[in-house]
Scaffold this motif. Structure first.
Motif, short mmCIF file in Angstrom:
data_model
loop_
_atom_site.label_atom_id
_atom_site.label_comp_id
_atom_site.label_asym_id
_atom_site.label_seq_id
_atom_site.Cartn_x
_atom_site.Cartn_y
_atom_site.Cartn_z
N ASP A 133 58.39 83.20 47.31
CA ASP A 133 58.11 81.97 47.81
C ASP A 133 59.09 80.98 47.05
OD1 ASP A 133 57.54 79.44 48.64
OD2 ASP A 133 55.20 79.71 48.52
N PRO A 134 60.26 80.64 47.74
CA PRO A 134 61.12 79.87 46.94
C PRO A 134 60.76 78.43 46.68
CG PRO A 134 62.04 80.16 49.27
CD PRO A 134 60.74 81.14 48.99
N ASP A 135 59.68 78.10 47.24
CA ASP A 135 58.96 76.82 47.02
C ASP A 135 57.99 76.66 45.93
OD1 ASP A 135 60.93 75.80 49.04
OD2 ASP A 135 59.51 76.25 50.62
N SER A 136 57.76 77.54 45.42
CA SER A 136 56.63 77.81 44.46
C SER A 136 56.88 78.45 43.08
CB SER A 136 55.48 78.58 45.18
OG SER A 136 54.29 78.78 44.25
N GLY A 137 56.56 77.82 42.25
CA GLY A 137 56.69 78.34 40.82
C GLY A 137 58.09 78.21 40.23
N GLU A 138 58.17 79.07 39.09
CA GLU A 138 59.44 79.07 38.38
C GLU A 138 60.42 80.14 38.78
OE1 GLU A 138 59.32 78.02 33.68
OE2 GLU A 138 57.97 79.62 34.14
N SER A 139 61.63 79.98 38.86
CA SER A 139 62.65 80.95 39.28
C SER A 139 62.77 81.77 37.98
CB SER A 139 64.08 80.43 39.34
OG SER A 139 64.59 79.79 38.32
N ALA A 140 63.19 83.11 38.10
CA ALA A 140 63.63 84.04 36.80
C ALA A 140 64.32 83.22 35.95
CB ALA A 140 64.22 85.11 37.54
N ALA A 141 65.27 82.47 36.41
CA ALA A 141 66.46 81.91 35.41
C ALA A 141 65.52 80.86 34.42
CB ALA A 141 67.34 81.29 36.20
N ASN A 217 56.33 86.80 40.45
CA ASN A 217 55.71 86.51 41.78
C ASN A 217 54.06 86.90 41.52
OD1 ASN A 217 57.72 86.06 43.86
ND2 ASN A 217 58.65 87.85 42.62
N ARG A 218 53.77 87.22 40.50
CA ARG A 218 52.24 87.58 40.10
C ARG A 218 51.95 88.77 41.23
NH1 ARG A 218 48.46 84.52 38.01
NH2 ARG A 218 46.85 85.22 39.81
#
Length: 315
Positions: A133-141, A217-218
């Motif tokens: 979900d690209p709108d939620s949480g931190e990216s890997a970077a 992504n949990r």
């Protein structure tokens, strides 16, 4: 990891398609939930077996997957669509009447792997994102820029089963002190540079990318919550079908089914045996792709399907 992608193209089917259809044993007037729509390969199969009174509930975290679902199924009165994690399926009013079947096809879909901009693949250079979900949480970077060396090593070891986790974590922390890690190719090349040369056929970054993706992504926590929710809302006789793509997922699914299907082992020092009533039964053994499917879709090689049925005693 080929969830739904192959099914999006005419003449191709998603991973373990026939086995999933057999396992779900779709009833024409039943209610089914596909918690990982992807590009709809399995969903099309379920819908083709439903009559006018059947219902198909579709979920996915990915906005691109939901857009496909809306475009292809949005006008069908039998279909309801919700963007979100299957871990939250119990909060959807559409499940309140109970479910005759639940499908969870775990891992990353082919479209997510094949689009460099999503940042899942070390084989294609793109932004180091990895969020389903690209709108939620931190990216890997973002996570790699702030996490401690120990946190990074723990994630690589626990979720990626990477034996060189400490060495890789140390290299990541050293490199980010010189320049930010923002691209998949940067990270893949860095990992490869500190790994011993061996004869393994898999890329040296494979386990690390898996570990970071699962953490970001949990995935394992969502799987545990989703299994509990699916179990709670399955009707007696309803089927649960789960496709896993690595041992961590499959172990959770296997243990979940066993916990509800088999009495726990007894101990000599506990003379009073607690009564146990099974509420699930495993349908057959774990299933894998055959040689014909593997020839058409090599990504299916790690797929494992487990199916269970909720028993009437659980009502």
């Amino acid at each position: 990891m080929s969830r739904g992608g192959a099914g999006a193209r005419p003449g191709h089917l998603p991973v373990l398609y026939a086995q999933v259809m057999d396992g779900l044993a779709v009833k024409a007037e039943g209610t089914y939930l596909d918690g990982t729509f992807g590009r709809g390969g399995h969903a099309r199969g379920v819908l083709s077996k439903l009559g006018p009174g059947g219902r198909l509930l579709l979920m996915d975290k990915d906005p691109e997957a939901i857009a496909v679902a809306e475009r292809e199924f949005g006008t069908d009165p039998r279909v309801s669509i919700r963007r979100g994690s299957f871990a939250d399926l119990a909060h959807w009013d559409a499940v309140s009447g109970g479910l005759d079947g639940v499908l969870l096809d775990l891992g990353v879909s082919s479209p997510q792997l094949d689009v460099a901009e999503r940042g899942f693949s070390f084989g294609k250079d793109g932004p180091l994102d990895m969020r389903m979900d690209p709108d939620s949480g931190e990216s890997a970077a973002q996570w790699l820029a702030r996490a401690s060396e120990k946190e990074i090593a723990d994630v690589l070891f626990t979720y990626g089963e990477e034996r060189m986790s400490r060495r890789i974590a140390r290299a990541i922390v050293a490199r980010r002190g010189e320049q930010p890690l923002t691209r998949t190719a940067q990270l893949a090349e860095l990992i490869a540079s500190v790994m011993p040369r061996g004869d393994s056929k898999i890329h040296p970054a494979t386990r690390s990318f898996q570990g970071i993706r699962i953490f970001i992504n949990r995935e394992l926590a969502d799987l545990e919550a989703g299994l509990d929710a699916a179990y709670a809302w399955l009707k007696p006789g309803g089927r649960l079908a789960v496709i896993s793509f690595h041992s961590l997922e499959d172990r959770i699914v296997k243990q979940f089914i066993a916990r509800h299907a088999k009495a726990p082992p007894t101990h000599r020092r506990m003379p009073v045996v607690q009564p146990f009533t099974p509420t699930l039964r495993a349908i057959g053994d774990a299933q894998k792709a055959d040689s014909t499917e593997l020839a058409m879709n090599p990504r299916a090689r790690s797929a494992v399907l487990r199916v269970a049925e909720k028993l009437a005693e659980a009502a």
